[in-house]
Design a protein around this motif. Structure first.
Motif, short mmCIF file in Angstrom:
data_model
loop_
_atom_site.label_atom_id
_atom_site.label_comp_id
_atom_site.label_asym_id
_atom_site.label_seq_id
_atom_site.Cartn_x
_atom_site.Cartn_y
_atom_site.Cartn_z
N LEU A 34 -0.82 -20.82 -47.15
CA LEU A 34 -1.52 -21.10 -47.73
C LEU A 34 -2.39 -19.71 -48.04
CD1 LEU A 34 -3.76 -23.53 -48.06
CD2 LEU A 34 -4.33 -23.96 -45.59
N LEU A 35 -3.30 -19.42 -46.10
CA LEU A 35 -4.40 -18.41 -46.69
C LEU A 35 -3.45 -17.12 -47.38
CD1 LEU A 35 -4.88 -17.70 -42.88
CD2 LEU A 35 -6.09 -19.67 -44.27
N GLU A 36 -2.26 -16.76 -47.66
CA GLU A 36 -2.43 -15.90 -48.74
C GLU A 36 -2.63 -16.08 -50.17
OE1 GLU A 36 -1.94 -12.39 -48.62
OE2 GLU A 36 -2.06 -12.69 -45.90
N ALA A 37 -2.19 -17.38 -50.65
CA ALA A 37 -2.31 -18.18 -51.95
C ALA A 37 -4.09 -17.78 -52.15
CB ALA A 37 -2.07 -19.41 -51.81
N ALA A 38 -4.89 -18.46 -51.37
CA ALA A 38 -6.57 -18.11 -51.36
C ALA A 38 -6.48 -17.40 -51.85
CB ALA A 38 -7.10 -19.03 -49.81
N ARG A 39 -6.43 -16.36 -50.62
CA ARG A 39 -6.88 -14.58 -50.93
C ARG A 39 -6.49 -14.31 -52.37
NH1 ARG A 39 -7.76 -11.47 -46.47
NH2 ARG A 39 -7.22 -11.62 -44.24
N ALA A 40 -5.36 -15.02 -53.12
CA ALA A 40 -5.23 -14.12 -54.55
C ALA A 40 -6.16 -14.81 -55.15
CB ALA A 40 -3.48 -14.90 -54.10
N GLU A 41 -6.53 -16.62 -55.37
CA GLU A 41 -7.12 -17.37 -55.69
C GLU A 41 -8.50 -16.17 -55.82
OE1 GLU A 41 -7.17 -20.69 -53.99
OE2 GLU A 41 -5.38 -21.36 -55.46
N ASP A 42 -9.67 -15.82 -54.09
CA ASP A 42 -10.44 -15.03 -54.01
C ASP A 42 -10.31 -13.92 -55.56
OD1 ASP A 42 -12.03 -17.06 -52.72
OD2 ASP A 42 -11.44 -16.22 -51.16
N GLU A 43 -9.52 -13.21 -55.33
CA GLU A 43 -9.55 -11.84 -56.00
C GLU A 43 -9.02 -11.97 -57.73
OE1 GLU A 43 -6.03 -9.22 -55.11
OE2 GLU A 43 -7.13 -8.54 -52.72
#
Length: 218
Positions: free
Chosen positions: A69-78
């Motif tokens: 979940l957190l990794e996906a959120a990082r990717a979305e922010d980028e």
């Protein structure tokens, strides 16, 4: 490599990391809900009832799903801030080069013929280790005294070998890593009470990650 203009209007950190911050707060709420699934049946049981059925699956599930979940959120922010990401990478390359140059200079002045029982990191590896170490130091200090931690970040950035943002991001990584470790340990705890306690024990680290991801010191 495309140069990013210095005058670029960059987002504040709480906007730059908005999806990650939202995912962290979601995970904090999930920790409370998972622990409640273990505590509430005990609270609802009659005083004389000895055996109480509880559900450990929410804690186990959280231990497996929080990291993706957190990794996906990082990717979305980028994906939301490509210009900011390009600027960050450009700055990271510059500061990493400065740390590598310093490490190589130190190698030159070391006594010839000195030996170590294990191979020392290369200059490039040392640059990565130095950033991780700075993040670890800032994360630890921020837990007790955010003002002192902010001073440390500014001091590290002033030397030219780090930017404030990359040190804070490294500290975010440290806090998230500690929180995820606590969740993983909670999922394998030997009894429901310990499982709930360890699940809640992840919360301070996740909250710390939110604070670090939101901090603007530049």
């Amino acid at each position: 490599m495309t140069a990013i203009p210095a005058s670029l209007d960059l987002p504040v950190r709480r906007r730059r990391h908005a999806r990650l911050i939202a995912a962290l707060t979601t995970t904090v709420g999930a920790c409370a809900s998972a622990a409640q699934a273990l505590y509430q049946p005990v609270a609802d049981a009659p005083p004389g009832q000895e055996a109480v059925v509880v559900d450990p699956l929410p804690v186990v599930y959280l231990g497996h799903t929080a990291a993706p979940l957190l990794e996906a959120a990082r990717a979305e922010d980028e994906a939301r801030w490509p210009a900011a990401v390009a600027r960050e990478r450009e700055q990271s390359e510059r500061t990493s080069a400065a740390r590598v140059a310093l490490a190589r200079a130190q190698e030159i002045v070391e006594e010839p013929g000195s030996s170590w029982p294990v191979p020392l990191p290369t200059a490039e590896q040392g640059a990565v280790i130095d950033l991780a170490g700075a993040g670890d130091e800032v994360a630890e200090l921020w837990r007790g005294d955010p003002a002192k931690a902010a001073v440390l970040v500014r001091e590290l950035a002033a030397c030219g070998e780090f930017t404030a943002a990359e040190v804070l991001d490294a500290a975010v990584d440290v806090a998230i890593g500690a929180g995820l470790l606590a969740l993983n340990e909670a999922g394998t705890a030997p009894d429901p009470s310990m499982m709930a306690e360890q699940c809640l024990g992840a919360v301070p680290y996740l909250v710390l990650a939110v604070a670090l991801a939101s901090a603007d010191l530049d």
